[in-house]
Design a protein around this motif. Structure first.
Motif, PDB file in Angstrom:
ATOM      1  N   TYR A  92      17.086  12.922  90.318  1.00 37.75           N
ATOM      2  CA  TYR A  92      17.908  13.976  90.905  1.00 37.75           C
ATOM      3  C   TYR A  92      19.408  13.727  90.740  1.00 37.75           C
ATOM      4  O   TYR A  92      20.210  14.663  90.839  1.00 37.75           O
ATOM      5  N   PRO A  95      20.815  15.577  86.536  1.00 42.10           N
ATOM      6  CA  PRO A  95      21.013  16.938  86.007  1.00 42.10           C
ATOM      7  C   PRO A  95      22.290  17.597  86.544  1.00 42.10           C
ATOM      8  O   PRO A  95      22.626  17.453  87.720  1.00 42.10           O
ATOM      9  N   LYS A  96      22.972  18.317  85.676  1.00 38.73           N
ATOM     10  CA  LYS A  96      24.167  19.059  86.062  1.00 38.73           C
ATOM     11  C   LYS A  96      23.980  20.563  85.901  1.00 38.73           C
ATOM     12  O   LYS A  96      24.894  21.339  86.151  1.00 38.73           O
ATOM     13  N   THR A  97      22.794  20.948  85.464  1.00 37.96           N
ATOM     14  CA  THR A  97      22.476  22.366  85.306  1.00 37.96           C
ATOM     15  C   THR A  97      21.203  22.692  86.076  1.00 37.96           C
ATOM     16  O   THR A  97      20.405  21.801  86.396  1.00 37.96           O
ATOM     17  N   VAL A  99      18.618  24.273  84.972  1.00 33.93           N
ATOM     18  CA  VAL A  99      17.445  24.033  84.127  1.00 33.93           C
ATOM     19  C   VAL A  99      17.009  22.578  84.231  1.00 33.93           C
ATOM     20  O   VAL A  99      15.821  22.264  84.361  1.00 33.93           O
ATOM     21  N   GLY A 100      17.981  21.681  84.168  1.00 31.54           N
ATOM     22  CA  GLY A 100      17.677  20.258  84.305  1.00 31.54           C
ATOM     23  C   GLY A 100      17.051  19.937  85.648  1.00 31.54           C
ATOM     24  O   GLY A 100      16.107  19.132  85.729  1.00 31.54           O
ATOM     25  N   PHE A 101      17.535  20.575  86.699  1.00 27.18           N
ATOM     26  CA  PHE A 101      16.971  20.348  88.031  1.00 27.18           C
ATOM     27  C   PHE A 101      15.541  20.854  88.127  1.00 27.18           C
ATOM     28  O   PHE A 101      14.691  20.233  88.785  1.00 27.18           O
ATOM     29  N   VAL A 103      13.396  20.970  85.717  1.00 31.87           N
ATOM     30  CA  VAL A 103      12.539  20.019  84.999  1.00 31.87           C
ATOM     31  C   VAL A 103      12.197  18.840  85.905  1.00 31.87           C
ATOM     32  O   VAL A 103      11.043  18.384  85.955  1.00 31.87           O
ATOM     33  N   VAL A 104      13.201  18.352  86.647  1.00 38.08           N
ATOM     34  CA  VAL A 104      12.958  17.254  87.591  1.00 38.08           C
ATOM     35  C   VAL A 104      11.985  17.692  88.679  1.00 38.08           C
ATOM     36  O   VAL A 104      11.072  16.937  89.066  1.00 38.08           O
TER      37      VAL A 104
END
Length: 402
Positions: A92, A95-97, A99-101, A103-104
């Motif tokens: 956690y 990610p800075k976007t 979309v990345g969050f 995925v996590v």
């Protein structure tokens, strides 16, 4: 006559592992949507995906975990699941976007689905058969306590110290689940039995048929419960009771804690019907009282009634799902029950959100009480009548054999 011991080291360890799993879940559940909007500048609808993606990945992973529990062994699946869950908690920070969050959240949900299936199966094996209703009730209490503590701790961390401390806290709690889970011992006889099961993949083997009927009843009821989880605090603001909103699930948990020694024993002694029918009615009355609340007393009284009603029904239904399955199928039974139940929660949040736009929450909760009563009919036909038919067939078979 001495009772078989329930409070063993393994039972306490697996219950603590479950508590830390759900504590992590609830800490992040109430904070990540606001984090997404405030720091990632997403819309409210996209922020809502934080929960949706997590739950969907958990639902999808559970049937697979149930099959792996049979073929690979309980300890191995538990270890992999808890490592994945704790590892995803570490991600956690990066990610800075949005979309990345997401995925996590997807990875975290997979770990959560696998881990909750594993601990639910393992605890069913640890609890003595003669005290399964009582034991499952206490085990589910660990989830209820996390539901009360998690949102409070999560919001406090977020507002007082910021997102970095929030994520550090979630990692610590997830590691706590891993440590307590690793201390659980799996009996060698169970592991030997598991190795006999074929490890070949089959869609038919992803679900346990005997658990589906009671899981459908639980999912039906969960739609109303999701309306409580999602909107009871908003409803409290509407009726000018925001100052006591945080106490709703505290009272819910206290009533559960006080009633658990009795309800669990009655389930073991008298069977599920003696518990289920009154609790469905009590759940419905609690929702009715909630819908008509105009003060703190009735608001918190409804919390106690719902806690005793629904809070007793959930472990009862899960116990039925486990008892109706063959011993070696308990992993699949647990996975099947929780997957179908969580589908009800996910659908309920979506459906109730749409309905709530058309009517106020008081009216919504009022009609929910009658919806719950329909559950009596559903429970009778999917469990009680089916059980009686099964018993009758067995008795006729015995007579013919004689």
């Amino acid at each position: 006559m001495n009772k078989t011991k329930l409070w063993t080291k393994d039972f306490i360890s697996v219950s603590l592992s479950n508590f830390f799993l759900f504590l992590t879940f609830y800490i992040l559940l109430v904070t990540l949507p606001s984090y997404a909007m405030d720091e990632l500048h997403s819309s409210s609808s996209v922020a809502g995906l934080m929960t949706t993606v997590f739950l969907l990945s958990a639902i999808i992973s559970r049937p697979l975990a149930g099959q792996w529990l049979e073929s690979k062994g309980h300890k191995k699946v538990l270890l992999i699941a808890l490592i994945l869950f704790a590892g995803a908690s570490l991600l956690y920070f990066f990610p800075k976007t949005i979309v990345g969050f997401l995925v996590v959240r997807l990875l975290h949900g997979i770990g959560f689905g696998m881990a909750t299936t594993a601990v639910g199966t393992i605890v069913a094996d640890i609890i003595p058969a003669s005290r399964r209703g009582e034991g499952m009730g206490y085990f589910v209490m660990s989830t209820n306590m996390a539901m009360v503590i998690g949102p409070f701790v999560g919001l406090l961390a977020m507002h007082q110290w910021g997102s970095s401390i929030l994520f550090i806290l979630s990692v610590i709690v997830a590691i706590g689940s891993l440590i307590t889970g690793l201390s659980v011992r799996i009996k060698k006889t169970e592991q030997a039995a598991e190795k006999v099961v074929s490890s070949s993949f089959s869609f038919r083997n992803l679900f346990e048929a005997s658990a589906v009927p009671i899981a459908l009843v639980g999912s039906f009821m969960a739609i109303v419960y999701s309306a409580l989880l999602s909107f009871v605090s908003i409803y409290a603001n509407e009726i000018h009771l925001a100052n006591v909103a945080s106490l709703f699930f505290v009272v819910y948990a206290i009533v559960l804690l006080l009633s658990r020694p009795f309800t669990g024993k009655w389930l073991d002694q008298y069977g599920p019907n003696v518990i289920s029918f009154p609790c469905i009615v009590l759940f419905a009355i609690g929702m009715l009282v909630l819908s008509q609340s105009n003060g703190a007393v009735t608001f918190l009284l409804s919390a106690g009634m719902i806690g005793l009603g629904w809070g007793t029904l959930f472990p009862t239904f899960q116990t039925i799902a486990i008892q109706d399955a063959e011993p070696r199928k308990r992993g699949l039974a647990t996975a099947t029950f929780l997957s179908i139940y969580d589908t009800g929660i996910a659908l309920g949040s979506f459906i109730v959100g749409i309905i709530a736009v058309k009517m106020d929450y008081s009216t919504l909760y009022f009609f929910s009480s009658f919806y719950i009563l329909v559950g009596i009919v559903l429970y009778y036909f999917l469990h009680t009548k089916k059980q009686r038919t099964s018993v009758s067939v067995k008795e006729q078979t015995k007579v013919q054999e004689i």
